[in-house]
Design a protein around this motif. Structure first.
Motif, PDB file in Angstrom:
ATOM      1  N   PHE A  21       0.846  -1.196   0.000  1.00 51.76           N
ATOM      2  CA  PHE A  21       0.000   0.000   0.000  1.00 51.76           C
ATOM      3  C   PHE A  21       0.877   1.241   0.000  1.00 51.76           C
ATOM      4  N   ASP A  22       0.578   2.154  -0.894  1.00 55.85           N
ATOM      5  CA  ASP A  22       1.359   3.366  -1.078  1.00 55.85           C
ATOM      6  C   ASP A  22       0.461   4.567  -0.803  1.00 55.85           C
ATOM      7  N   GLU A  23       0.719   5.258   0.321  1.00 50.92           N
ATOM      8  CA  GLU A  23      -0.129   6.394   0.694  1.00 50.92           C
ATOM      9  C   GLU A  23      -0.105   7.492  -0.353  1.00 50.92           C
ATOM     10  N   ARG A  24       1.056   7.726  -0.934  1.00 51.32           N
ATOM     11  CA  ARG A  24       1.166   8.768  -1.958  1.00 51.32           C
ATOM     12  C   ARG A  24       0.227   8.455  -3.126  1.00 51.32           C
ATOM     13  N   LYS A  25       0.253   7.210  -3.586  1.00 48.60           N
ATOM     14  CA  LYS A  25      -0.616   6.828  -4.705  1.00 48.60           C
ATOM     15  C   LYS A  25      -2.082   6.879  -4.294  1.00 48.60           C
ATOM     16  N   ALA A  26      -2.378   6.533  -3.048  1.00 50.77           N
ATOM     17  CA  ALA A  26      -3.770   6.599  -2.569  1.00 50.77           C
ATOM     18  C   ALA A  26      -4.265   8.042  -2.603  1.00 50.77           C
ATOM     19  N   LEU A  27      -3.431   8.972  -2.178  1.00 50.35           N
ATOM     20  CA  LEU A  27      -3.802  10.384  -2.218  1.00 50.35           C
ATOM     21  C   LEU A  27      -3.955  10.858  -3.664  1.00 50.35           C
ATOM     22  N   GLU A  28      -3.038  10.435  -4.530  1.00 47.80           N
ATOM     23  CA  GLU A  28      -3.133  10.823  -5.945  1.00 47.80           C
ATOM     24  C   GLU A  28      -4.413  10.284  -6.571  1.00 47.80           C
ATOM     25  N   LEU A  29      -4.763   9.043  -6.252  1.00 45.80           N
ATOM     26  CA  LEU A  29      -6.015   8.464  -6.755  1.00 45.80           C
ATOM     27  C   LEU A  29      -7.225   9.229  -6.231  1.00 45.80           C
ATOM     28  N   ALA A  30      -7.185   9.596  -4.965  1.00 43.71           N
ATOM     29  CA  ALA A  30      -8.294  10.354  -4.387  1.00 43.71           C
ATOM     30  C   ALA A  30      -8.453  11.693  -5.110  1.00 43.71           C
ATOM     31  N   ILE A  31      -7.343  12.344  -5.417  1.00 43.44           N
ATOM     32  CA  ILE A  31      -7.395  13.618  -6.147  1.00 43.44           C
ATOM     33  C   ILE A  31      -8.034  13.412  -7.518  1.00 43.44           C
ATOM     34  N   GLU A  32      -7.584  12.398  -8.240  1.00 48.92           N
ATOM     35  CA  GLU A  32      -8.151  12.111  -9.575  1.00 48.92           C
ATOM     36  C   GLU A  32      -9.644  11.817  -9.496  1.00 48.92           C
ATOM     37  N   GLN A  33     -10.023  10.960  -8.537  1.00 49.15           N
ATOM     38  CA  GLN A  33     -11.415  10.548  -8.416  1.00 49.15           C
ATOM     39  C   GLN A  33     -12.307  11.724  -8.008  1.00 49.15           C
ATOM     40  N   GLU A  34     -11.843  12.549  -7.082  1.00 49.80           N
ATOM     41  CA  GLU A  34     -12.635  13.701  -6.643  1.00 49.80           C
ATOM     42  C   GLU A  34     -12.796  14.717  -7.772  1.00 49.80           C
ATOM     43  N   GLU A  35     -11.747  14.942  -8.562  1.00 44.77           N
ATOM     44  CA  GLU A  35     -11.859  15.860  -9.706  1.00 44.77           C
ATOM     45  C   GLU A  35     -12.910  15.357 -10.688  1.00 44.77           C
ATOM     46  N   ALA A  36     -12.848  14.076 -11.001  1.00 50.28           N
ATOM     47  CA  ALA A  36     -13.799  13.495 -11.958  1.00 50.28           C
ATOM     48  C   ALA A  36     -15.222  13.532 -11.405  1.00 50.28           C
ATOM     49  N   LEU A  37     -15.379  13.243 -10.117  1.00 53.50           N
ATOM     50  CA  LEU A  37     -16.703  13.236  -9.515  1.00 53.50           C
ATOM     51  C   LEU A  37     -17.295  14.642  -9.488  1.00 53.50           C
ATOM     52  N   GLU A  38     -16.495  15.624  -9.125  1.00 57.40           N
ATOM     53  CA  GLU A  38     -17.006  16.999  -9.117  1.00 57.40           C
ATOM     54  C   GLU A  38     -17.498  17.400 -10.505  1.00 57.40           C
ATOM     55  N   GLN A  39     -16.711  17.107 -11.513  1.00 55.28           N
ATOM     56  CA  GLN A  39     -17.096  17.441 -12.885  1.00 55.28           C
ATOM     57  C   GLN A  39     -18.392  16.734 -13.268  1.00 55.28           C
ATOM     58  N   SER A  40     -18.502  15.463 -12.944  1.00 54.43           N
ATOM     59  CA  SER A  40     -19.695  14.682 -13.260  1.00 54.43           C
ATOM     60  C   SER A  40     -20.934  15.247 -12.560  1.00 54.43           C
ATOM     61  N   LEU A  41     -20.799  15.601 -11.291  1.00 50.43           N
ATOM     62  CA  LEU A  41     -21.929  16.154 -10.541  1.00 50.43           C
ATOM     63  C   LEU A  41     -22.376  17.495 -11.127  1.00 50.43           C
ATOM     64  N   ARG A  42     -21.422  18.333 -11.503  1.00 48.58           N
ATOM     65  CA  ARG A  42     -21.771  19.636 -12.088  1.00 48.58           C
ATOM     66  C   ARG A  42     -22.444  19.462 -13.453  1.00 48.58           C
ATOM     67  N   GLU A  43     -21.950  18.530 -14.248  1.00 47.23           N
ATOM     68  CA  GLU A  43     -22.572  18.263 -15.549  1.00 47.23           C
ATOM     69  C   GLU A  43     -23.995  17.746 -15.371  1.00 47.23           C
ATOM     70  N   MET A  44     -24.202  16.869 -14.404  1.00 44.07           N
ATOM     71  CA  MET A  44     -25.540  16.338 -14.164  1.00 44.07           C
ATOM     72  C   MET A  44     -26.478  17.441 -13.683  1.00 44.07           C
ATOM     73  N   ALA A  45     -26.004  18.310 -12.809  1.00 47.80           N
ATOM     74  CA  ALA A  45     -26.827  19.424 -12.317  1.00 47.80           C
ATOM     75  C   ALA A  45     -27.306  20.293 -13.478  1.00 47.80           C
ATOM     76  N   ALA A  46     -26.430  20.507 -14.450  1.00 50.15           N
ATOM     77  CA  ALA A  46     -26.784  21.343 -15.606  1.00 50.15           C
ATOM     78  C   ALA A  46     -27.812  20.669 -16.514  1.00 50.15           C
ATOM     79  N   ARG A  47     -27.871  19.353 -16.506  1.00 56.10           N
ATOM     80  CA  ARG A  47     -28.784  18.609 -17.388  1.00 56.10           C
ATOM     81  C   ARG A  47     -30.167  18.391 -16.787  1.00 56.10           C
ATOM     82  N   ILE A  48     -30.297  18.599 -15.483  1.00 53.16           N
ATOM     83  CA  ILE A  48     -31.558  18.297 -14.797  1.00 53.16           C
ATOM     84  C   ILE A  48     -32.416  19.558 -14.720  1.00 53.16           C
ATOM     85  N   ASP A  49     -33.666  19.428 -15.185  1.00 51.98           N
ATOM     86  CA  ASP A  49     -34.594  20.564 -15.210  1.00 51.98           C
ATOM     87  C   ASP A  49     -35.184  20.883 -13.840  1.00 51.98           C
TER      88      ASP A  49
END
Length: 154
Positions: free
Chosen positions: A92-120
């Motif tokens: 287990f590599d803490e550095r890689k875990a943090l890097e993965l968390a950063i990637e996943q959170e960036e993608a999730l934020e973008q996805s949530l904002r895109e979904m908010a824009a599509r919902i009436d």
């Protein structure tokens, strides 16, 4: 977006937040650095709250109990879980875990904002925006831990 599509999106969002919670919960158990472990534990709790906010606006009847759903075993098909398992296969590599968390959170934020824009529906859209804002705060927290531990940006 039609009502059925919106409800599917909400159900998918509940699952995604559970996936994130599982990632942080299991990741925290393997962290040796206190600050990173505490951050992951806090993020697991917040992801639970995010899932709950989506559950409150979900009108489907195929998730009878929110608590049972959240206590179910991790979704092994999710990108969150697969990435964590990839780290566990190695040491287990803490550095890689943090890097993965950063990637996943960036993608999730973008996805949530895109979904908010599509919902009436403004009420449902607000739930997505609130979760996107909180997810952005998660990203900043993980980046802060990363900088504190490794002295650079994510």
């Amino acid at each position: 977006m039609g009502p059925m599509d919106v409800q599917k999106a909400i159900k998918d969002s509940i699952q995604t937040e559970k996936d994130a919670m599982d990632f942080y919960k299991y990741g925290a158990e393997r962290m040796s650095e206190d600050k990173a472990r505490q951050t992951f534990e806090m993020l697991a709790r917040e992801e639970y709250q995010h899932a709950e906010s989506f559950f409150k606006i979900y009108t489907g009847n195929d998730i009878p109990s929110f608590q049972e759903f959240m206590n179910a075993p991790p979704n092994t098909a999710s990108s969150w879980w697969k990435n964590l398992q990839g780290l566990l296969v190695q040491d287990f590599d803490e550095r890689k875990a943090l890097e993965l968390a950063i990637e996943q959170e960036e993608a999730l934020e973008q996805s949530l904002r895109e979904m908010a824009a599509r919902i009436d529906n403004p009420e449902i859209s607000r739930v997505y925006i609130a979760n996107a804002s909180s997810t952005h705060n998660h990203l900043e927290l993980v980046e802060e831990d990363y900088r504190a531990m490794y002295g650079m940006g994510g």
